[in-house]
Scaffold this active site. Structure first.
Site, PDB file in Angstrom:
ATOM      1  N   CYS A  65      27.337  42.700  32.113  1.00  0.00           N
ATOM      2  CA  CYS A  65      27.687  43.083  33.152  1.00  0.00           C
ATOM      3  C   CYS A  65      26.778  44.235  33.561  1.00  0.00           C
ATOM      4  O   CYS A  65      26.167  45.273  32.818  1.00  0.00           O
ATOM      5  CB  CYS A  65      29.183  43.749  33.314  1.00  0.00           C
ATOM      6  N   CYS A  69      30.574  51.044  33.840  1.00  0.00           N
ATOM      7  CA  CYS A  69      32.089  51.782  33.791  1.00  0.00           C
ATOM      8  C   CYS A  69      32.251  52.110  32.448  1.00  0.00           C
ATOM      9  O   CYS A  69      32.202  51.489  31.467  1.00  0.00           O
ATOM     10  CB  CYS A  69      33.144  50.587  34.163  1.00  0.00           C
ATOM     11  N   CYS A  72      34.568  50.422  29.848  1.00  0.00           N
ATOM     12  CA  CYS A  72      34.544  48.990  29.653  1.00  0.00           C
ATOM     13  C   CYS A  72      33.519  48.378  28.535  1.00  0.00           C
ATOM     14  O   CYS A  72      32.289  48.996  28.322  1.00  0.00           O
ATOM     15  CB  CYS A  72      34.189  48.177  30.903  1.00  0.00           C
ATOM     16  N   CYS A 109      45.180  34.389  35.095  1.00  0.00           N
ATOM     17  CA  CYS A 109      44.336  35.429  35.826  1.00  0.00           C
ATOM     18  C   CYS A 109      43.057  35.081  35.288  1.00  0.00           C
ATOM     19  O   CYS A 109      42.685  35.313  33.968  1.00  0.00           O
ATOM     20  CB  CYS A 109      44.436  36.889  35.351  1.00  0.00           C
ATOM     21  N   CYS A 142      45.341  34.122  39.850  1.00  0.00           N
ATOM     22  CA  CYS A 142      44.588  35.208  40.289  1.00  0.00           C
ATOM     23  C   CYS A 142      43.504  35.337  39.995  1.00  0.00           C
ATOM     24  O   CYS A 142      43.110  34.922  38.940  1.00  0.00           O
ATOM     25  CB  CYS A 142      45.470  36.613  39.659  1.00  0.00           C
ATOM     26  N   CYS A 202      46.483  42.660  43.927  1.00  0.00           N
ATOM     27  CA  CYS A 202      46.927  43.676  42.776  1.00  0.00           C
ATOM     28  C   CYS A 202      45.955  44.774  42.431  1.00  0.00           C
ATOM     29  O   CYS A 202      44.701  44.349  42.376  1.00  0.00           O
ATOM     30  CB  CYS A 202      46.815  42.413  41.780  1.00  0.00           C
ATOM     31  N   ARG A 272      52.865  46.020  35.678  1.00  0.00           N
ATOM     32  CA  ARG A 272      52.552  45.233  34.608  1.00  0.00           C
ATOM     33  C   ARG A 272      52.046  46.047  33.568  1.00  0.00           C
ATOM     34  O   ARG A 272      50.943  46.941  33.846  1.00  0.00           O
ATOM     35  CB  ARG A 272      51.648  44.249  35.068  1.00  0.00           C
TER      36      ARG A 272
END
Length: 408
Positions: A65, A69, A72, A109, A142, A202, A272
Site C-alpha cells: 500500500c 496510515c 496499519c 467483506c 461489502c 459502513c 460491530r
C-alpha cells in the site's frame, strides 16, 4: 444512576446524548462498569434483540500500500512480517468467502489495500462479487477498496455490491497525526459517494491510538452525523514494524466503555466489534456482545482471530443467537427510510480498511455515578495502563493468499 437512566431513555428514542454525557460514560470507574454495560445492553436489545450478525473478511490484496496510515501493518514502509500478495482471482476469492459462509457468516467483506481502486480494479472486484453471488445468492457483499472516484460506487452497486466500508478512524482534529497521504475530508467524501450510489454505508473508528476521550467522542458524533448503517469499532493491534507498535493503551474495561458510548450515540445502527477484540477484550468478549450486535468471524486482514468454532460457542454460551440470512438486521424505521444495511434479503454493509486493530473525561453534568466534581477529577487522571500482550498478536498465515485452509 440518573445519567444512565437518561442515556437509556434517549437511546430508546434515538435521541443524541450530549457530549458531556458521552464523555461521562468514558470516565466511568471499574465499580460502575457493569451498570454501564447493563444500561447500554437495554438499548442494544431494544433495537436488535439477542441476535449477533457474523461477517467474514476476504483480503483480496495484502500489503503493497502507498498510504502511510500509522496504525496499519500494510502501510508504506511497514516492517511488519505480514503476507504480501496481489489481487486474488475471482474463483480464489469465492472459495475463501465460501469458508466463512459455511461457518455461519451472513456477509462477506471484500477488502483490498491501496489508496483507492483504479477502474480496472473495480472491474476485478465486480467479477469477484458476481462469482460469490453465483454460488451464494443470499449473501451480503461489502466492498472496502479505499477512496472512491466519481462513478465507481455506482459500478460496484451495479455489480451486486450491497455496501461500502470506509472508516473515519479518528477525529478530524487528530487525523493529520495518524495519516498524511490523504485527509479526513477525503474519507468523508467517499462515505458520501457510497450513500449517493445507493450502497449501505459502513464507517467506524479505531480506538487505542493514543487519542483523548474528546477525540473518541468527536469521531463517534461525526459518525452519527454521517448516519452509516454500520459502525465497526476496531481496537488497535500494535504490530511490530509500524509507528504505533508501542501504543498499548487499552484494557478490557476501557474497550467495554468505548463500545457502550458508541451504542448510546448510535443506538439503532449495527455496531460491530472488529479488529483487536481478542487482543484487548480477551476473556471479557462475551460482555461486549451486550453492547455490539455484530462481529467478524475468524481471521482479519493480516492478523489471526479467535477460532471460528470458539466464536460460535461464545455467542451461544452468552445467551445470544446467530442472525440468519432470512432475518433483517436493522430496525424497521431504518429499512423503511430507504433500504440500507440488512433492509432486504441480501442487503448489508461492513468491514474495516487496514485497521487490525485512553483516559477519562467529562464536563459539568456529572459522571456516570457521583458528583460533577468527581467526574471532573476523573477527567484529569492519567489513563489506566495496559500491560502489552504481544503474545496475542499473531500474523495471519492461513486462508486468502495461502495454500492453507482459512479460519472460519
Amino acid at each position: 444512576m440518573d445519567l444512565l437512566n437518561t442515556l437509556v431513555d434517549k437511546g430508546l428514542r434515538r435521541e443524541l446524548p450530549t457530549r458531556e454525557e458521552a464523555l461521562a460514560v468514558l470516565a466511568a470507574s471499574d465499580d460502575d462498569l457493569l451498570d454501564v454495560v447493563a444500561a447500554a445492553g437495554k438499548v442494544r436489545r431494544h433495537w436488535f434483540g439477542r441476535r449477533v450478525k457474523l461477517n467474514y473478511l476476504v483480503n483480496l490484496k495484502s500489503g503493497l500500500c502507498p498510504e502511510d496510515c500509522s496504525y496499519c501493518s500494510q502501510r508504506l514502509g511497514s516492517k511488519a512480517d505480514i503476507l504480501k500478495y496481489t489481487w486474488l482471482k475471482p474463483d480464489e476469492a469465492s472459495r475463501a468467502a465460501a469458508a466463512g459462509l459455511a461457518g455461519g457468516a451472513k456477509r462477506v467483506c471484500l477488502v483490498a489495500s491501496g489508496r483507492g481502486p483504479t477502474d480496472r480494479d473495480v472491474d476485478r472486484v465486480s467479477d469477484t462479487i458476481k462469482a460469490i453471488k453465483e454460488q451464494n445468492e443470499d449473501v451480503e457483499v461489502c466492498a472496502c477498496l479505499g477512496l472512491l472516484s466519481d462513478g465507481q460506487a455506482e459500478r460496484l452497486r451495479e455489480a451486486g455490491a450491497d455496501a461500502y466500508n470506509h472508516n473515519l478512524n479518528t477525529s478530524e482534529g487528530t487525523y493529520g497525526e495518524i495519516t498524511t497521504t490523504h485527509t479526513y475530508a477525503d474519507r468523508v467524501d467517499t462515505v458520501h459517494k457510497a450513500h449517493a450510489a445507493g450502497l449501505s454505508a459502513c464507517s467506524g473508528l479505531i480506538a487505542g491510538m493514543g487519542e483523548s476521550d474528546e477525540d473518541l467522542v468527536d469521531v463517534v458524533f461525526s459518525l452519527r452525523e454521517l448516519d452509516p448503517d454500520s459502525v465497526p469499532v476496531n481496537f488497535l493491534i500494535p504490530f511490530e514494524g509500524t509507528p504505533l507498535a508501542k501504543e498499548w493503551n487499552l484494557t478490557p474495561q476501557r474497550c467495554l466503555l468505548i463500545l457502550a458510548m458508541v451504542r448510546f450515540v448510535c443506538p439503532d445502527v449495527e455496531v460491530r466489534i472488529a479488529g483487536g477484540r481478542e487482543v484487548h477484550l480477551r476473556t471479557m468478549q462475551p460482555l461486549a456482545l451486550h453492547l455490539a450486535n455484530s462481529i467478524f468471524l475468524g481471521d482479519y486482514l493480516t492478523s489471526e482471530g479467535q477460532a471460528g468454532k470458539a466464536d460460535l460457542e461464545m455467542i451461544a454460551d452468552a445467551g445470544f443467537e446467530v442472525e440468519g440470512s432470512e432475518q433483517v438486521t436493522l430496525p424497521e424505521h431504518r429499512t423503511a427510510a430507504g433500504g440500507g444495511c440488512g433492509s432486504h434479503k441480501g442487503a448489508g454493509c461492513g468491514s474495516h480498511d487496514g485497521a487490525e486493530g485512553a483516559g477519562c473525561g467529562s464536563h459539568e453534568g456529572g459522571g456516570v455515578c457521583g458528583t460533577a466534581a468527581a467526574a471532573a477529577a476523573a477527567a484529569t487522571a492519567a489513563p489506566r495502563a495496559a500491560e502489552p500482550r504481544t503474545d496475542l498478536v499473531a500474523v495471519r498465515r492461513r486462508g486468502a493468499g495461502t495454500d492453507l485452509a482459512p479460519n472460519a
